[in-house]
Design an enzyme around this catalytic site. Structure first.
Site, mmCIF file in Angstrom:
data_model
loop_
_atom_site.group_PDB
_atom_site.id
_atom_site.type_symbol
_atom_site.label_atom_id
_atom_site.label_comp_id
_atom_site.label_asym_id
_atom_site.label_seq_id
_atom_site.Cartn_x
_atom_site.Cartn_y
_atom_site.Cartn_z
ATOM 1 N NE ARG A 83 -19.389 -15.262 -5.053
ATOM 2 C CZ ARG A 83 -18.231 -15.569 -4.470
ATOM 3 N NH1 ARG A 83 -18.204 -16.008 -3.234
ATOM 4 N NH2 ARG A 83 -17.118 -15.449 -5.140
ATOM 5 N N PRO A 142 -0.930 -30.149 -8.878
ATOM 6 C CG PRO A 142 0.232 -29.935 -6.920
ATOM 7 C CD PRO A 142 -0.026 -29.244 -8.183
ATOM 8 C CD GLU A 143 -7.579 -30.025 -10.047
ATOM 9 O OE1 GLU A 143 -8.699 -30.039 -9.522
ATOM 10 O OE2 GLU A 143 -7.414 -30.060 -11.272
ATOM 11 N NE ARG A 153 4.319 -22.578 -14.504
ATOM 12 C CZ ARG A 153 3.093 -22.418 -14.996
ATOM 13 N NH1 ARG A 153 2.308 -23.472 -15.161
ATOM 14 N NH2 ARG A 153 2.653 -21.239 -15.310
ATOM 15 C CG HIS A 194 13.619 -27.208 -11.823
ATOM 16 N ND1 HIS A 194 13.840 -25.850 -11.971
ATOM 17 C CD2 HIS A 194 13.650 -27.715 -13.070
ATOM 18 C CE1 HIS A 194 13.981 -25.561 -13.249
ATOM 19 N NE2 HIS A 194 13.873 -26.680 -13.939
#
Length: 271
Positions: free
Chosen positions: A152, A2-3, A110, A91
């Site tokens: 940067r 997910p973003e 995960r 899971h």
DNA sequence: ACTTCGACCTGTTGGC
DNA sequence: TGCCAACAGGTCGAAG
């Protein structure tokens, strides 16, 4: 997985089933996530009413009078609303049961995700305190990005994926936003003009907002809290399209690795 | 203060 | 078909 758009899709999906509901029980099958689930969770949240379901970056915040449950989905996490008689799979690490016949189930193969029980103000938690602005807020614009970029040398793609710069921009949407803005992903952040940052900020807002509208991006297994996919995949212009023709100029899209992440771009349209 | 990289996990995919 | 390496939507923390 997910973003920001996928987390926001999850938030909107679970909120009606969670807000103003009383937690009757919590089942913990696996405490070892990115950080261990603290002992205080069951005692703190059981029998409490969840008043709010908020999001800060990719963190979901479920708030009760006694504290806040901070949830991050990591790479492979998901939250589903399921019936209490749905058997738990391998899971399915946490169930939060409510009055009635529904429960909120946290699944994460995960185990890069986390559930943190926080009794202080959640925004003061060390993981949230230093986060950059919300990309869809007025505080995030080209001027802000440009100011933060000064001095940067890191690639622009790594720069916008840094949650201390701006939250919620992951690998898919970083690739997409840079394509939309016509900026090469490896360009040093500190060597991009203000006008181009103005455009980039607009592109980040647009790509995230449009992805939220269609329920996020399903690559393989992202689904909302009801098990339905998101439809932004068909709008992707570069991510997952290496070797295919650029939709703007027709040349073959290139793939490289930047900061260990797959990066797809058009060498002609992005400079 | 900034950049790079290893680490945390399991499942899937693609090449041989 | 089987095996193994590489890779996957994230991001922290150590080392330079």
């Amino acid at each position: 997985m997910p973003e920001l758009p996928e987390v926001e899709t999850t938030r909107r999906g679970i909120a009606p089933h969670v807000r103003n509901k009383r937690v009757t029980a919590i089942v913990l099958r696996q405490r070892q996530l990115r950080w261990p689930i603290s002992d205080g969770l069951e005692a703190g949240l059981t029998n409490q009413i969840i008043h709010r379901v908020d999001r800060r970056g990719k963190y979901l915040l479920l708030s009760a009078d006694t504290g806040t449950l901070i949830i991050h989905l990591g790479m492979s996490g998901s939250l589903r609303i399921v019936n209490t008689d749905q058997l738990a799979g391998k899971h399915d690490h946490v169930d939060i049961e409510f009055d009635g016949s529904k429960l909120l189930r946290f699944t994460d193969p995960r185990r890069f995700g986390c559930l943190l029980w926080q009794t202080e103000s959640p925004l003061s938690h060390p993981l949230l305190r230093e986060l950059g602005p919300e990309p869809l807020s007025a505080a995030f614009d080209g001027l802000y990005l440009h100011r933060r970029s000064l001095g940067r040398s890191a690639p622009i793609k790594a720069f916008i994926m840094d949650s201390h710069v701006v939250v919620g921009v992951g690998n898919i949407y970083a690739n997409e936003a840079l394509f939309m803005a016509g900026i090469a992903p490896h360009r040093a952040a500190g060597r991009i003009a203000l006008a181009r940052y103005v455009r980039l900020a607009e592109c980040i807002k647009e790509v995230l907002a449009r992805a939220i509208e269609v329920g996020g991006t399903t690559l393989r297994d992202f689904t909302n809290s009801q098990g339905e996919p998101g439809y932004f995949k068909q709008s992707l212009r570069v991510y997952g399209r290496a070797g295919e023709p650029c939709k703007q100029c027709g040349e073959s899209l290139r793939e490289t690795r930047l900061g260990q992440r797959s990066t797809v771009y058009c060498r002609y349209c992005q400079r």
